[in-house]
Design an enzyme around this catalytic site. Structure first.
Site, PDB file in Angstrom:
ATOM      1  N   GLU A  95      34.660 -82.987-116.423  1.00 45.32           N
ATOM      2  CA  GLU A  95      35.519 -83.336-115.248  1.00 45.32           C
ATOM      3  C   GLU A  95      34.688 -83.308-113.861  1.00 45.32           C
ATOM      4  O   GLU A  95      34.872 -83.749-112.935  1.00 45.32           O
ATOM      5  CB  GLU A  95      36.736 -82.437-114.999  1.00 45.32           C
ATOM      6  CG  GLU A  95      37.760 -82.915-115.959  1.00 45.32           C
ATOM      7  CD  GLU A  95      38.990 -82.378-116.049  1.00 45.32           C
ATOM      8  OE1 GLU A  95      39.139 -80.887-115.517  1.00 45.32           O
ATOM      9  OE2 GLU A  95      40.016 -82.735-116.696  1.00 45.32           O
ATOM     10  N   GLU A 126      31.596 -71.506-135.822  1.00 40.50           N
ATOM     11  CA  GLU A 126      31.577 -70.476-135.039  1.00 40.50           C
ATOM     12  C   GLU A 126      31.069 -69.039-135.310  1.00 40.50           C
ATOM     13  O   GLU A 126      30.489 -68.247-134.624  1.00 40.50           O
ATOM     14  CB  GLU A 126      33.000 -69.809-134.350  1.00 40.50           C
ATOM     15  CG  GLU A 126      33.860 -69.507-135.531  1.00 40.50           C
ATOM     16  CD  GLU A 126      35.445 -69.057-135.047  1.00 40.50           C
ATOM     17  OE1 GLU A 126      35.369 -67.781-134.827  1.00 40.50           O
ATOM     18  OE2 GLU A 126      35.912 -69.586-134.494  1.00 40.50           O
TER      19      GLU A 126
END
Length: 311
Positions: A95, A126
């Site tokens: 953004e 992960e």
């Protein structure tokens, strides 16, 4: 390095120490509540999050100052995490270009497992320590950069591997965890550890922990962009008008900053090649495009300073 595989007993011991993995005494019977009672309970828990974030504002301040210093010397802000934590980083990074007209590689979000992990869980990724380091190698990390490792538990191997590599390179390291004294916090230069307490649903860190991460990441990027001149007053003057809605918003921002009419603001934007900040300076200073551009560049793109020297 490589994929870490602790024993089940070791993992259980680790989880037992984490506040974010504890059982919440206020929600033990949440499955027995009606819908309104259930939502009221969740809302009450969510209200604890801003208070927890407020307690770590000094650490957030340190991180923002480090990010500003990095930007000023051409460095980057790099978020990295797995699962929800990784998605929060990617969201915040994605953004920044439309909001502040920065290059797409100035704020970067890395998620364990790559872009496909944004939409489909890649849980095994992960646990790979080396993958965290490799993702940063691929970005050609330098000591000018800031790496923010995000992990609610504060112990995600992917993030630990990335922070360890970043320290080796000499980059500034920041940890964002929701457990005090976290493993990533001990490894990083700056530890941001809002304690939001146990989740509404035990271990579902997409809830309060995810909300806390979102609030902190909002602060890191927004405050840093304000500090480098991407905002005038409280207006997004470096907005990149990439669609019809944003074009209308750009016009409105020019009108709000200058009290110009729609016609005047439209003409100024056209003269400024649709650069909101430049259009505002043209209107408020009376300068033509070239000298207005030079004035902005002289003051490192900070509109307030350019105007204070001109008016």
């Amino acid at each position: 390095m490589g994929t870490t595989q602790p024993s089940t007993s070791d993992l259980l011991k680790d989880l037992a120490k984490l506040t974010s993995e504890g059982r919440n005494p206020d929600t033990l019977h949440i499955d027995k509540l009606d819908t309104l009672e259930l939502l009221t309970t969740i809302n009450a828990q969510d209200q604890q999050v801003p208070t927890a974030v407020a307690q770590v504002l000094p650490a957030i301040t340190q991180a923002v100052d480090a990010i500003v210093a990095a930007f000023q010397q051409g460095g980057r802000l790099i978020y990295m995490g797995a699962g929800t934590s990784g998605r929060m980083g990617v969201l915040d990074a994605s953004e920044c270009p439309p909001t502040f007209s920065v290059p797409s590689d100035m704020v970067i979000g890395l998620i364990a497992g790559g872009p496909e992990a944004m939409f489909r869980a890649q849980e095994g990724a992960e646990d790979n320590v080396e993958l965290g380091a490799e993702d940063l190698r691929q970005l050609m990390l330098t000591q000018k950069d800031v790496v923010v490792g995000i992990a609610a538990s504060g112990r995600t191997p992917y993030v630990l591997g990335g922070l360890e590599y970043a320290r080796h390179i000499g980059a500034t390291t920041v940890a964002l965890a929701c457990n005090s004294g976290s493993a990533i916090g001990r490894l990083a230069d700056i530890a941001i550890e809002p304690n939001v307490g146990p989740e509404v649903i035990t271990g579902s860190t997409r809830l309060k922990s995810g909300t806390a991460q979102k609030l902190v990441l909002n602060m890191l990027s927004t405050a840093s962009m304000i500090r480098i001149g991407k905002v005038y007053q409280n207006l997004m003057v470096d907005l990149h008008a990439s669609n019809f809605k944003l074009q209308a918003r750009a016009l409105r921002i020019v009108m709000q900053a200058t009290d110009a009419t729609e016609l005047q603001a439209t003409a100024a934007l056209q003269a400024a090649d649709n650069q909101v900040k430049l259009a505002i300076l043209i209107l408020l200073s009376g300068l033509e495009k070239a000298p207005a551009q030079a004035q902005l560049e002289k003051h490192q793109g900070i509109l307030g300073e350019a105007l204070s020297r001109q008016l």
